[in-house]
Design a protein around this motif. Sequence first.
Motif, PDB file in Angstrom:
ATOM      1  N   ASN A  58      -2.049  -3.907   6.223  1.00  0.00           N
ATOM      2  CA  ASN A  58      -0.699  -3.381   6.405  1.00  0.00           C
ATOM      3  C   ASN A  58      -0.795  -1.930   6.844  1.00  0.00           C
ATOM      4  OD1 ASN A  58      -0.133  -1.458   3.979  1.00  0.00           O
ATOM      5  ND2 ASN A  58      -1.102  -3.253   3.039  1.00  0.00           N
ATOM      6  N   THR A  59       0.330  -1.403   7.345  1.00  0.00           N
ATOM      7  CA  THR A  59       0.355  -0.042   7.859  1.00  0.00           C
ATOM      8  C   THR A  59       0.789   0.981   6.819  1.00  0.00           C
ATOM      9  OG1 THR A  59       2.595  -0.392   8.716  1.00  0.00           O
ATOM     10  CG2 THR A  59       0.748  -0.767  10.246  1.00  0.00           C
ATOM     11  N   GLY A  60       0.888   0.588   5.545  1.00  0.00           N
ATOM     12  CA  GLY A  60       1.267   1.512   4.480  1.00  0.00           C
ATOM     13  C   GLY A  60       0.184   2.534   4.240  1.00  0.00           C
ATOM     14  N   PRO A  61       0.444   3.529   3.359  1.00  0.00           N
ATOM     15  CA  PRO A  61       1.649   3.648   2.552  1.00  0.00           C
ATOM     16  C   PRO A  61       2.852   4.057   3.396  1.00  0.00           C
ATOM     17  CG  PRO A  61       0.215   5.530   2.174  1.00  0.00           C
ATOM     18  CD  PRO A  61      -0.521   4.597   3.089  1.00  0.00           C
ATOM     19  N   ALA A  62       4.031   3.781   2.835  1.00  0.00           N
ATOM     20  CA  ALA A  62       5.273   4.100   3.535  1.00  0.00           C
ATOM     21  C   ALA A  62       6.321   4.512   2.522  1.00  0.00           C
ATOM     22  CB  ALA A  62       5.751   2.887   4.319  1.00  0.00           C
ATOM     23  N   GLY A  63       7.253   5.328   2.969  1.00  0.00           N
ATOM     24  CA  GLY A  63       8.355   5.735   2.116  1.00  0.00           C
ATOM     25  C   GLY A  63       9.318   4.589   1.896  1.00  0.00           C
ATOM     26  N   THR A 121      -2.526  -8.515   0.504  1.00  0.00           N
ATOM     27  CA  THR A 121      -2.623  -7.096   0.805  1.00  0.00           C
ATOM     28  C   THR A 121      -1.602  -6.368  -0.058  1.00  0.00           C
ATOM     29  OG1 THR A 121      -2.646  -5.409   2.559  1.00  0.00           O
ATOM     30  CG2 THR A 121      -0.986  -7.152   2.764  1.00  0.00           C
ATOM     31  N   GLU A 122      -1.941  -5.150  -0.456  1.00  0.00           N
ATOM     32  CA  GLU A 122      -1.031  -4.357  -1.286  1.00  0.00           C
ATOM     33  C   GLU A 122      -0.478  -3.197  -0.470  1.00  0.00           C
ATOM     34  OE1 GLU A 122      -3.000  -3.215  -4.901  1.00  0.00           O
ATOM     35  OE2 GLU A 122      -2.584  -5.168  -5.810  1.00  0.00           O
ATOM     36  N   VAL A 123       0.851  -3.036  -0.526  1.00  0.00           N
ATOM     37  CA  VAL A 123       1.528  -1.947   0.162  1.00  0.00           C
ATOM     38  C   VAL A 123       1.970  -0.931  -0.883  1.00  0.00           C
ATOM     39  CG1 VAL A 123       3.497  -1.291   1.601  1.00  0.00           C
ATOM     40  CG2 VAL A 123       2.390  -3.514   1.943  1.00  0.00           C
ATOM     41  N   THR A 124       1.619   0.313  -0.672  1.00  0.00           N
ATOM     42  CA  THR A 124       2.103   1.383  -1.534  1.00  0.00           C
ATOM     43  C   THR A 124       3.398   1.916  -0.935  1.00  0.00           C
ATOM     44  OG1 THR A 124      -0.133   1.965  -2.211  1.00  0.00           O
ATOM     45  CG2 THR A 124       1.566   3.639  -2.535  1.00  0.00           C
ATOM     46  N   VAL A 125       4.480   1.845  -1.739  1.00  0.00           N
ATOM     47  CA  VAL A 125       5.790   2.349  -1.318  1.00  0.00           C
ATOM     48  C   VAL A 125       6.012   3.664  -2.065  1.00  0.00           C
ATOM     49  CG1 VAL A 125       8.255   1.877  -1.166  1.00  0.00           C
ATOM     50  CG2 VAL A 125       6.608  -0.013  -0.967  1.00  0.00           C
ATOM     51  N   LEU A 126       6.204   4.724  -1.303  1.00  0.00           N
ATOM     52  CA  LEU A 126       6.339   6.071  -1.864  1.00  0.00           C
ATOM     53  C   LEU A 126       7.806   6.398  -2.135  1.00  0.00           C
ATOM     54  CD1 LEU A 126       3.901   7.804   0.647  1.00  0.00           C
ATOM     55  CD2 LEU A 126       3.363   6.942  -1.647  1.00  0.00           C
ATOM     56  N   GLU A 127       8.026   7.163  -3.198  1.00  0.00           N
ATOM     57  CA  GLU A 127       9.378   7.613  -3.556  1.00  0.00           C
ATOM     58  C   GLU A 127       9.914   8.526  -2.449  1.00  0.00           C
ATOM     59  OE1 GLU A 127      12.816   7.887  -5.505  1.00  0.00           O
ATOM     60  OE2 GLU A 127      11.167   6.767  -6.380  1.00  0.00           O
ATOM     61  N   VAL A 128      11.175   8.336  -2.082  1.00  0.00           N
ATOM     62  CA  VAL A 128      11.857   9.190  -1.115  1.00  0.00           C
ATOM     63  C   VAL A 128      13.064   9.792  -1.820  1.00  0.00           C
ATOM     64  CG1 VAL A 128      13.119   9.241   1.063  1.00  0.00           C
ATOM     65  CG2 VAL A 128      11.088   7.797   0.846  1.00  0.00           C
ATOM     66  N   ARG A 129      13.220  11.095  -1.707  1.00  0.00           N
ATOM     67  CA  ARG A 129      14.354  11.771  -2.349  1.00  0.00           C
ATOM     68  C   ARG A 129      15.665  11.230  -1.803  1.00  0.00           C
ATOM     69  NH1 ARG A 129      12.128  17.752  -1.499  1.00  0.00           N
ATOM     70  NH2 ARG A 129      10.620  17.762  -3.187  1.00  0.00           N
TER      71      ARG A 129
END
Length: 176
Positions: A60-65, A142-150
């Motif tokens: 996958n193309t992560g990490p992503a917001g 596959t594991e995607v890391t989703v980042l916190e977005v304000r």
Amino acid sequence: GDAAGASPTLSWAALQALGIDDDGSFGVRVRATYGNGQQGTSNPATLAVVNTAPTAGLTNTGPAGEGSPVTVSFVNPADPSAADTAAGFRYSFDFDNDGTFEITDGGLASVAAPAQFLSDAGTRTIRGVIRDKDGGAAELFTEVTVLEVRPTLILAGDDTAAEGAIYTLHLSATDP
């Protein structure tokens, strides 16, 4: 092709050179050539070739917001059978790893993960299955890391106010 000895072994490449390039049942015979030049041919026997599942990686193309696009891709798909490879593969995607595939037996090896599966920060597991024309399948993750977005704060109100009058502001927020 020729093989020598009392228990000859043929590689998959040698079997393909003989026209055996997919699963199925094939009639085979053995011909022996004796030292004096005479030949003898065996009775036919059946060689059963069983299907082998294709292989690939899942990336996958992560990490992503939060709410940002992520592409999930099967990479380096392969199958020992030239016939299976030539026929192409089918791809399934389970974006929340709940056992229900949101895309089933599609023709695209790369797809965008729907935003609703990436709306909150954390790690998301995505399951993928690659399948060949004979039903052989391999399951990958596959594991995607989703980042916190304000959150985005939105302030609305008149740009002027009269002295001594009540002034009202409207505050709202969006959170991807």
